[in-house]
Scaffold this motif. Structure first.
Motif, short mmCIF file in Angstrom:
data_model
loop_
_atom_site.label_atom_id
_atom_site.label_comp_id
_atom_site.label_asym_id
_atom_site.label_seq_id
_atom_site.Cartn_x
_atom_site.Cartn_y
_atom_site.Cartn_z
N PRO A 144 0.51 -1.12 -0.07
CA PRO A 144 0.19 -0.70 0.51
C PRO A 144 0.94 1.29 -0.27
O PRO A 144 1.82 1.64 0.66
CB PRO A 144 -0.57 0.19 1.08
CG PRO A 144 -1.05 -1.75 1.41
CD PRO A 144 0.32 -2.22 1.53
N VAL A 145 0.77 2.15 -0.46
CA VAL A 145 1.24 3.57 -1.41
C VAL A 145 0.15 4.00 -0.38
O VAL A 145 -1.30 4.57 -1.10
CB VAL A 145 1.40 3.68 -2.64
CG1 VAL A 145 1.98 5.56 -2.55
CG2 VAL A 145 2.59 2.57 -2.85
N ARG A 146 0.82 5.27 0.47
CA ARG A 146 -0.05 6.37 1.39
C ARG A 146 0.85 7.63 0.88
O ARG A 146 1.11 8.45 0.52
CB ARG A 146 0.81 6.00 2.60
CG ARG A 146 0.65 4.68 3.29
CD ARG A 146 0.67 5.19 4.95
NE ARG A 146 2.18 5.17 5.38
CZ ARG A 146 1.82 4.82 6.41
NH1 ARG A 146 1.04 4.90 7.95
NH2 ARG A 146 3.36 6.02 6.77
N ALA A 147 -0.45 8.30 0.66
CA ALA A 147 -0.15 9.90 0.40
C ALA A 147 0.23 10.71 1.96
O ALA A 147 0.11 10.27 3.18
CB ALA A 147 -1.88 10.87 0.86
N LEU A 148 1.48 11.45 1.08
CA LEU A 148 2.29 12.05 2.13
C LEU A 148 1.26 12.87 2.71
O LEU A 148 2.27 13.85 4.23
CB LEU A 148 3.40 12.43 1.69
CG LEU A 148 4.02 11.80 0.67
CD1 LEU A 148 5.10 12.33 -0.43
CD2 LEU A 148 4.48 10.40 1.27
N ALA A 149 0.70 13.69 3.24
CA ALA A 149 -0.33 14.65 3.84
C ALA A 149 -1.80 15.32 3.66
O ALA A 149 -2.14 14.00 2.27
CB ALA A 149 1.12 16.26 3.52
N ASP A 150 -1.94 15.61 3.70
CA ASP A 150 -3.48 16.02 3.27
C ASP A 150 -3.70 16.85 1.82
O ASP A 150 -3.35 17.82 1.58
CB ASP A 150 -4.42 17.20 3.61
CG ASP A 150 -4.37 16.59 5.13
OD1 ASP A 150 -4.60 15.33 4.85
OD2 ASP A 150 -5.39 17.61 6.49
#
Length: 550
Positions: free
Chosen positions: A63-69
């Protein structure tokens, strides 16, 4: 790319560009310990490595995650980068995630629907800013090994949204990565300047080992360069060096700091490097901002006294790990042969240059060369050839962008002019297509280096090779290899039972084309017919028909 970044600047992150960038923090893209297979600014063919390559344990599907909003700003499937997802963050930065194995729902379904609607593997979607908002830490994709990728990893580019510059992502993740190893040098290269300098009696480039004890004798104007790599804890990979400083007799003459560059600057890597050596001087047409010369002579050193000059390289990585390499240049008067060249074949870096010869015309506009080039021009005639072979220069010289070349046809063994193409000829005589169109007895195309060119003919259709055909049904996918020895493959199209079938090239390093069988698009249980059509860049076409059971 430049147009997209400009649009992104207008569309996203409004009102945050003035924020202090040092306050920005990012969530790591993965929830496991971070290790790298590549860092920012590594020397690659015609470009800098634009981001960080994160290892994924040799597997895909992490799973690749968003780094911020922020929000997802662009979704693509491409041959070069595979599945690609761009994210614009509200903190003034944007990212590009490359080589993914797939997108999460509902993006995955939207992409597949568009591929079938367009009947094309390669697609692009630019969503509205409110369509796919993301929160820091939220999963946005799956890691993969698609596109031009030599193993499972995530390539992460970080852009400063306001300027559109690629920036080094390392500062955001330093606390999550361990590195106590300093860079190491593998070699030093000397660049006696043509007609102005000499090293050990020669005016060609020469190399020595780092920390060589014996002095190198030189006279006149010389430049130096260094081949060096960085290393990190817990990994066998080598990386690019963040900072290189050259001092002579204790005075700094040159510094490189690989922390940002623009898309416009990318090809300037060809001016800064010679193979894997990084030059410690700046060619006059090179405006790379990451290079700084402080001696008033672009980092070049004038050896004009019969004494020892102490050169010292200081190499540093992004974590501050430092190494030093010193060597001595002994000033000794030696004859320096003046630069001899034919005026007609001298290209100046600061003006538009024209080469007009029988059967050849080349225009190199101002801004395309980084330094002056005395061409070693030759024509190689073959009475049976379609065109003469034109050696514009014996050693290829990179141009900053494409420049127009026209080569005349001496004979036309094939009446159909679409079967001709301009070919770059290697020192060993191999030909590679650089495209081209026929116009008034000439083939016209754009080239990005001063090398050797001719015109070739391609009337041979591509070859379609089924791979493990007997296992197609069992494996749930149809796989082909394609070969084309001439102008290269231009397009392909698959049909199963008379309906469009989505074939793609998931990993272009492995050079195969595949279609995953899907009961949504074809009925399972029975015999099927697949028709695969491939066309090359000269219009030659091959059609393969096979049957299989699934």
């Amino acid at each position: 790319m430049k147009q997209y970044i400009a649009a992104l600047m207008l569309a996203c992150c409004v009102g945050v560009c003035g924020q202090e960038k040092k306050q920005v923090t990012f969530v790591p893209p993965f929830d496991f310990p971070l290790t790298l297979s590549g860092n920012f600014g590594e020397i690659r063919s015609n470009h800098f490595h634009g981001g960080l390559d994160f290892k994924t344990g040799g597997v895909i599907g992490k799973p690749v995650r968003a780094l911020a909003d922020g929000y997802i700003s662009r979704i693509r499937v491409t041959n070069g980068s595979g599945y690609v997802l761009d994210v614009c963050y509200h903190n003034g930065y944007s990212t590009v995630n490359r080589h993914l194995s797939g997108f999460i729902s509902p993006i995955a379904e939207r992409v597949e629907k568009l591929q079938y609607e367009n009947e094309n593997w390669e697609v692009e979607i630019i969503p509205e800013p409110d369509e796919y908002p993301v929160k820091g830490g939220q999963q946005i994709a799956w890691s993969g090994n698609t596109g031009y990728s030599f193993g499972p990893h995530l390539h992460l580019d970080v852009f400063e949204t306001e300027s559109g510059d690629y920036i080094d992502p390392m500062p955001f993740f330093k606390s999550k990565i361990k590195d106590t190893r300093a860079p190491k040098a593998d070699g030093i290269m000397f660049f006696p300047q043509p007609g102005k300098g000499v090293v050990d009696g020669k005016q060609q480039t020469q190399t020595i080992l780092p920390n060589a004890e014996s002095p190198v004798e030189a006279w006149g104007v010389i430049g130096t360069g260094i081949k060096a790599y960085d290393y990190m804890d817990g990994a066998s990979n080598h990386y690019g060096v963040y900072s290189v400083v050259l001092t002579v007799d204790g005075n700094e003459v040159f510094r490189s700091t690989v922390d940002r560059f623009s898309q416009e600057e990318n090809r300037m890597i060809n001016s800064w490097t010679c193979g894997q050596y990084m030059k410690s001087f700046i060619e006059p047409g090179n405006t790379l901002r990451l290079l700084k010369a402080s001696n008033g002579n672009r980092g070049l050193v004038t050896i004009d006294e019969e004494r020892d000059y102490q050169f010292l390289y200081t190499l540093k990585d992004a974590f501050g790990n430092t190494s030093k390499y010193g060597f001595t240049v002994r000033g000794r008067k030696q004859p320096v042969e003046p630069l001899s060249h034919r005026e007609k074949y001298f290209f100046a870096w600061d003006k538009t240059n024209y080469l007009q010869e029988p059967g050849l015309s080349l225009v190199v506009p101002k801004g395309m060369l980084y330094d002056d080039v005395p061409l070693n021009y030759q024509v190689k005639a073959d009475s049976g050839a379609v065109a003469f072979t034109y050696q514009i220069n014996d050693k290829p010289v990179s141009l900053h962008a494409g420049c127009e070349i026209r080569i005349g046809l001496r004979r036309r063994p094939v009446a159909d002019t679409t079967k001709y193409y301009v070919a770059r000829v290697t020192p060993k005589g191999r030909k590679y297509s650089v495209g081209g169109k026929y116009e008034d007895g000439y083939m016209k195309t754009s080239v990005r280096e001063l090398g050797t060119y001719t015109v070739a003919v391609d009337t041979i259709p591509p070859e379609i090779i089924p791979v493990n055909k007997n296992h197609w049904g069992r494996n749930g996918k149809i796989v082909y290899r394609l070969k084309d020895e001439g102008a290269g493959i231009a397009s392909y199209r698959g049909m199963i039972d008379g309906k469009y079938a989505l074939f793609g090239r998931p990993n272009i390093v492995k050079s195969y084309w595949e279609c995953k069988l899907d009961s949504k698009h074809m009925k399972k249980g029975g015999k099927h017919t697949v028709e695969f059509t491939v066309t090359d860049n000269c219009g030659n076409e091959t059609v393969s028909r096979e049957t299989f059971v699934w």
